[in-house]
Design a protein around this motif. Structure first.
Motif, PDB file in Angstrom:
ATOM      1  N   ALA A 166      -9.514  -8.418  -2.963  1.00 14.70           N
ATOM      2  CA  ALA A 166      -8.149  -9.203  -2.097  1.00 14.70           C
ATOM      3  C   ALA A 166      -8.342 -10.713  -2.495  1.00 14.70           C
ATOM      4  O   ALA A 166      -7.665 -11.262  -2.055  1.00 14.70           O
ATOM      5  CB  ALA A 166      -8.387  -9.122  -0.753  1.00 14.70           C
ATOM      6  N   THR A 182      -8.953 -11.305   6.135  1.00 18.98           N
ATOM      7  CA  THR A 182      -9.137 -10.092   6.789  1.00 18.98           C
ATOM      8  C   THR A 182     -10.926 -10.256   7.305  1.00 18.98           C
ATOM      9  O   THR A 182     -11.712 -10.616   6.792  1.00 18.98           O
ATOM     10  CB  THR A 182      -9.130  -8.864   5.672  1.00 18.98           C
ATOM     11  N   ILE A 190       0.794  -1.283  -0.025  1.00 18.76           N
ATOM     12  CA  ILE A 190      -0.014  -0.052   0.007  1.00 18.76           C
ATOM     13  C   ILE A 190       1.097   1.324   0.034  1.00 18.76           C
ATOM     14  O   ILE A 190       1.828   1.160   0.635  1.00 18.76           O
ATOM     15  CB  ILE A 190      -0.994  -0.048   1.286  1.00 18.76           C
ATOM     16  N   MET A 235      -3.455  -8.737   4.854  1.00 14.85           N
ATOM     17  CA  MET A 235      -2.304  -7.380   4.720  1.00 14.85           C
ATOM     18  C   MET A 235      -1.259  -7.913   5.902  1.00 14.85           C
ATOM     19  O   MET A 235      -1.319  -8.403   6.649  1.00 14.85           O
ATOM     20  CB  MET A 235      -2.945  -6.237   5.157  1.00 14.85           C
ATOM     21  N   SER A 259      -3.292  -0.003  -2.789  1.00 15.56           N
ATOM     22  CA  SER A 259      -2.491  -0.827  -3.322  1.00 15.56           C
ATOM     23  C   SER A 259      -2.852  -1.001  -4.723  1.00 15.56           C
ATOM     24  O   SER A 259      -2.302  -1.700  -5.323  1.00 15.56           O
ATOM     25  CB  SER A 259      -2.435  -2.001  -2.462  1.00 15.56           C
ATOM     26  N   PHE A 263      -9.711   2.163  -5.884  1.00 18.70           N
ATOM     27  CA  PHE A 263      -8.428   2.912  -6.301  1.00 18.70           C
ATOM     28  C   PHE A 263      -8.500   4.104  -5.589  1.00 18.70           C
ATOM     29  O   PHE A 263      -7.434   4.711  -5.824  1.00 18.70           O
ATOM     30  CB  PHE A 263      -8.588   2.843  -7.574  1.00 18.70           C
ATOM     31  N   ARG A 264      -9.556   4.512  -4.749  1.00 15.20           N
ATOM     32  CA  ARG A 264      -9.311   5.920  -4.270  1.00 15.20           C
ATOM     33  C   ARG A 264      -8.556   5.880  -2.989  1.00 15.20           C
ATOM     34  O   ARG A 264      -8.358   7.104  -2.356  1.00 15.20           O
ATOM     35  CB  ARG A 264     -10.769   6.372  -4.097  1.00 15.20           C
ATOM     36  N   GLY A 265      -8.474   4.766  -2.322  1.00 17.35           N
ATOM     37  CA  GLY A 265      -7.836   4.813  -0.986  1.00 17.35           C
ATOM     38  C   GLY A 265      -8.587   5.652   0.057  1.00 17.35           C
ATOM     39  O   GLY A 265      -8.161   5.945   1.148  1.00 17.35           O
ATOM     40  N   GLU A 266     -10.148   5.636  -0.095  1.00 17.93           N
ATOM     41  CA  GLU A 266     -10.647   6.425   0.946  1.00 17.93           C
ATOM     42  C   GLU A 266     -11.606   5.465   1.768  1.00 17.93           C
ATOM     43  O   GLU A 266     -12.299   6.278   2.714  1.00 17.93           O
ATOM     44  CB  GLU A 266     -11.396   7.514   0.015  1.00 17.93           C
ATOM     45  N   ALA A 287      -4.474   5.993   0.637  1.00 19.89           N
ATOM     46  CA  ALA A 287      -3.546   4.815   0.709  1.00 19.89           C
ATOM     47  C   ALA A 287      -4.102   3.859  -0.080  1.00 19.89           C
ATOM     48  O   ALA A 287      -5.167   3.087   0.441  1.00 19.89           O
ATOM     49  CB  ALA A 287      -3.308   4.326   2.320  1.00 19.89           C
ATOM     50  N   ALA A 300      -3.266   1.362   5.545  1.00 13.27           N
ATOM     51  CA  ALA A 300      -4.718   1.197   4.789  1.00 13.27           C
ATOM     52  C   ALA A 300      -5.688   2.293   5.337  1.00 13.27           C
ATOM     53  O   ALA A 300      -6.568   2.684   4.723  1.00 13.27           O
ATOM     54  CB  ALA A 300      -5.218  -0.285   5.164  1.00 13.27           C
TER      55      ALA A 300
HETATM   56  P1  ADP Z   1      -9.013   1.282  -2.108  1.00 10.15           P
HETATM   57  O1  ADP Z   1      -9.898  -0.027  -2.158  1.00 10.15           O
HETATM   58  O2  ADP Z   1      -9.601   2.343  -2.661  1.00 10.15           O
HETATM   59  O3  ADP Z   1      -7.685   0.967  -2.387  1.00 10.15           O
HETATM   60  P2  ADP Z   1      -9.608   1.313   0.834  1.00 10.15           P
HETATM   61  O4  ADP Z   1      -9.592   2.390   1.733  1.00 10.15           O
HETATM   62  O5  ADP Z   1     -10.861   0.562   0.511  1.00 10.15           O
HETATM   63  O6  ADP Z   1      -8.925   1.845  -0.585  1.00 10.15           O
HETATM   64  O7  ADP Z   1      -8.491   0.125   1.044  1.00 10.15           O
HETATM   65  C1  ADP Z   1      -7.212   0.513   1.253  1.00 10.15           C
HETATM   66  C2  ADP Z   1      -6.163  -0.575   1.095  1.00 10.15           C
HETATM   67  O8  ADP Z   1      -6.329  -1.505   1.994  1.00 10.15           O
HETATM   68  C3  ADP Z   1      -6.529  -1.317  -0.453  1.00 10.15           C
HETATM   69  O9  ADP Z   1      -5.858  -0.865  -1.361  1.00 10.15           O
HETATM   70  C4  ADP Z   1      -6.064  -2.663   0.099  1.00 10.15           C
HETATM   71  O10 ADP Z   1      -4.668  -2.736  -0.416  1.00 10.15           O
HETATM   72  C5  ADP Z   1      -6.152  -2.738   1.599  1.00 10.15           C
HETATM   73  N1  ADP Z   1      -7.355  -3.508   1.926  1.00 10.15           N
HETATM   74  C6  ADP Z   1      -8.532  -3.079   2.271  1.00 10.15           C
HETATM   75  N2  ADP Z   1      -9.181  -4.093   2.765  1.00 10.15           N
HETATM   76  C7  ADP Z   1      -8.790  -5.274   2.145  1.00 10.15           C
HETATM   77  C8  ADP Z   1      -8.889  -6.693   2.638  1.00 10.15           C
HETATM   78  N3  ADP Z   1     -10.172  -6.989   2.902  1.00 10.15           N
HETATM   79  N4  ADP Z   1      -8.019  -7.710   2.291  1.00 10.15           N
HETATM   80  C9  ADP Z   1      -6.920  -7.078   1.765  1.00 10.15           C
HETATM   81  N5  ADP Z   1      -6.413  -5.875   1.642  1.00 10.15           N
HETATM   82  C10 ADP Z   1      -7.318  -4.754   1.986  1.00 10.15           C
END
Ligand code: ADP
Ligand code: MG
Length: 596
Positions: free
Chosen positions: A39, A144, A5, A65, A80, A96-99, A78, A73
């Protein structure tokens, strides 16, 4: 391959459609399931308490993670999933917004438990008001689990806008179902402290998934859609024209795997149906539209429910063409039962002849007398403006001579829908669907008067599968339904068992009746009188069973319909208030031709 991330730089984050993603529990459920899907999870368990207001837990068996990533996260921007702005046009992930995670953590108490396959132990992180309060090592399975509690606990004003538990839960179910259609291979379960609401196993077969969620009865009435139009692919299922509902809740469409809303696409889906279904009725559909990723911009709205197409009209036309050809295939096939609901033998149009004959028999027994048009003048006070049409019709029959539909000379059917008659003083057009609908409605009401609130116990109780949302409506209204003569109980999962029905409706196919009742009860609710709801249900049933527009009637069928019309009291409008017939007076014709 898991990617680390990274927090976006300002230039990139500035280009991301900003805004609030959390409006209600269902928004959280959607964001968390999307993360689980991103994921690579194949099994997702959702647990809700109080419709998600009190607690939402989403457990997945995805890639999990590492400790540092889990901490990151919850930072704004933030992710990935993208590194550069252009990645957005080629991504296959939902997020994709990390929000999402930081937004959720800012309005609710959060706890995450996560572990990757490579790591011997997992990480537990607690957050309050968006701030990490604890990070500890913890044992847990790979995957997760995100636990979100007390939504809007720090903003009581927003909490007040949340609806009652069952409504919020219904929204959560909607969110889950939308994602479930697009990911048939992923098992999804929803449980509440009281029961298991949904358990859809993973499958390769979309039809099987739809059938588990929407119920077999509806799926049996689905026809497949599959069409390539240049680089646009359209596939899925749509309902036969008679299997309609009063709202658009049965319509699901996806662009490149995302459930979206789009008024042009709504229009495209409705277009092929317009000629064959009633106004304000809607089909059910699950449609997947695949376009080249560069032709669709998903960065339009924070919840990603809206997209922008580079060439919207080509997609519109592809959808219209695909649905039209599926519906046409069915209409052209010699076996018309494809076009009409399966399991509704009693109401199939090919059986119309028989039905007219039967109802005719009943009328002769029931009413005995023929009601003439001039007879309508006595005691008809419907107060819905229909008198006007009647008065208009009767202007010239004031000679005292009673005119009946049967005495008119039938000429032909126009546009497959309107029956043209020559009358002594002009011409009359009858809308065949509206007319038949009124006939059935009046007949049922008259039986209702005779039999009152009688109910009939079914010899063999019927088991009907419902959608989770409809199941809740039935559960919530059991007592009321009992008052109007339906003994219905929960059976198992989302199926109900019907033990008795009002006697007046005992001839109607339950598979048509139950959805009609659910819609009416949901719309009108308990506050309305029993009689009113009953009338509404009768109206719906009459409409479902009545002969449709664009169906060729034989002369014998027309004669039967005329006799039926003569036997009922209000032959001027259909139960929805639309006129049944329009008269062109000879005097008006003369005026039109400027003879007078
Ligand atoms: P986005 O999905 O837009 O990237 P999020 O805030 O929803 O932003 O999540 C941030 C990051 O956390 C994701 O890019 C991912 O890498 C990680 N993440 C979130 N939820 C999970 C999950 N259930 N399993 C694995 N990684 C996760
Ligand atoms: Mg996300």
């Amino acid at each position: 391959m898991r990617r680390p991330i990274v927090v976006m730089d300002e230039e990139l984050s500035g280009k991301i459609a900003a805004g609030e993603v959390v409006e209600r529990p269902a928004s959280i459920v959607k964001e968390l399931i999307e993360n689980s899907l991103d994921a690579g999870a194949t099994d997702i368990l959702i647990e809700l308490e109080n419709g998600g207001k009190h607690s939402i837990r989403v457990n997945d068996n995805g890639e999990g993670m590492e400790r540092e990533d889990a901490i990151l996260a919850f930072e704004r921007y933030a992710t990935s999933k993208i590194r550069t702005f252009d990645d957005m046009y080629t991504i296959h992930s939902f997020g994709f917004r990390g929000e999402a995670l930081p937004s959720i953590a800012s309005i609710a108490k959060c706890e995450i438990l996560t572990r990757t396959r490579e790591s011997p132990s997992g990480t537990r992180i607690l957050l309050e008001r968006g701030v990490i309060t604890e990070v500890i090592e913890a044992g847990c399975p790979v995957g997760t689990s995100l636990h979100v509690r007390d939504i809007f606990y720090s903003t009581p004003a927003r909490k007040k806008f949340l609806k009652k538990d069952s409504t919020e839960q219904a929204h959560c179910i909607d969110a889950i179902v939308r994602l479930a259609f697009a990911h048939p291979h992923v098992r999804m379960r929803l449980v509440t402290p009281k029961r298991e609401v949904l358990d859809v196993p993973g499958t390769d077969n979309l039809n099987e998934r739809i059938s588990i969620i929407l119920g077999e009865d509806l799926t049996k009435n689905f026809i497949p859609v599959e069409k390539h139009d240049g680089n646009i692919r359209i596939e899925g299922f749509v309902s036969k024209p008679v299997f309609t509902r009063s709202n658009t809740k049965g319509i699901f469409y996806y662009v490149n795997g995302r459930f979206i809303r789009d008024s042009l696409l709504n229009n495209a889906i409705m277009t092929p149906y317009r000629r064959v279904i009633e106004a304000r009725r809607y089909p059910s559909a699950v449609i997947f539209i695949t376009v080249p990723p560069e032709d669709v911009d998903v960065n339009v709205h924070p919840t990603k429910m809206e997209v922008r197409f580079s060439n919207p009209w080509s997609i519109h036309s592809a959808v219209v063409k695909a649905l039209t050809s599926s519906l046409a295939d069915v209409a052209l096939s010699s076996d018309m039962s494809h076009f009409y609901p399966s399991g509704t033998v009693k109401t199939l149009l090919p059986e119309y002849r028989q039905r007219v004959r039967e109802s005719l028999k009943r009328y002769t027994v029931m009413s005995g007398s023929k009601t003439s048009f001039s007879g309508h003048q006595h005691g008809v006070h419907r107060g819905d403006g229909t008198e006007q049409i009647q008065d208009y019709f009767m202007q010239d029959t004031s000679s005292g001579q009673a005119v009946t539909f049967s005495s008119l000379r039938y000429l032909d059917q126009i546009a497959g829908t309107y029956l043209l008659f020559s009358a002594p003083d002009g011409a009359i057009l009858v809308d065949q669907h509206a007319a038949h609908e009124r006939v059935l409605f009046e007949q049922m009401k008259s039986t209702c008067r005779e039999k009152g609130g009688e109910k009939q116990t079914l010899l063999i109780p019927e088991v009907i599968s419902l959608t989770p949302a409809d199941y809740i409506v039935v559960k919530d209204h059991c007592a009321f339904l009992n008052d109007i003569g339906f003994e219905i109980e929960g059976y198992s999962g989302n199926t109900v068992i019907v033990r008795s029905v009002p006697t007046i409706l005992s001839d109607v196919d339950l598979k048509l009746l139950i959805p009609a009742i659910i819609e009416e009860v949901e719309k009108t609710g308990r506050s309305t009188g029993i009689q009113e709801v009953r009338d509404k249900i009768l109206t719906r049933v009459a409409c479902q069973c009545a002969v449709k527009a664009h169906h060729k009637l034989t002369r014998v069928e027309v004669e039967g319909l005329c006799r039926d019309l003569d036997a009922i009291p209000f032959a001027s409008t259909c139960p929805h208030g639309r006129p049944i017939f329009i008269k062109f007076d000879t005097r008006d014709l003369e005026k039109m031709f400027r003879r007078k």
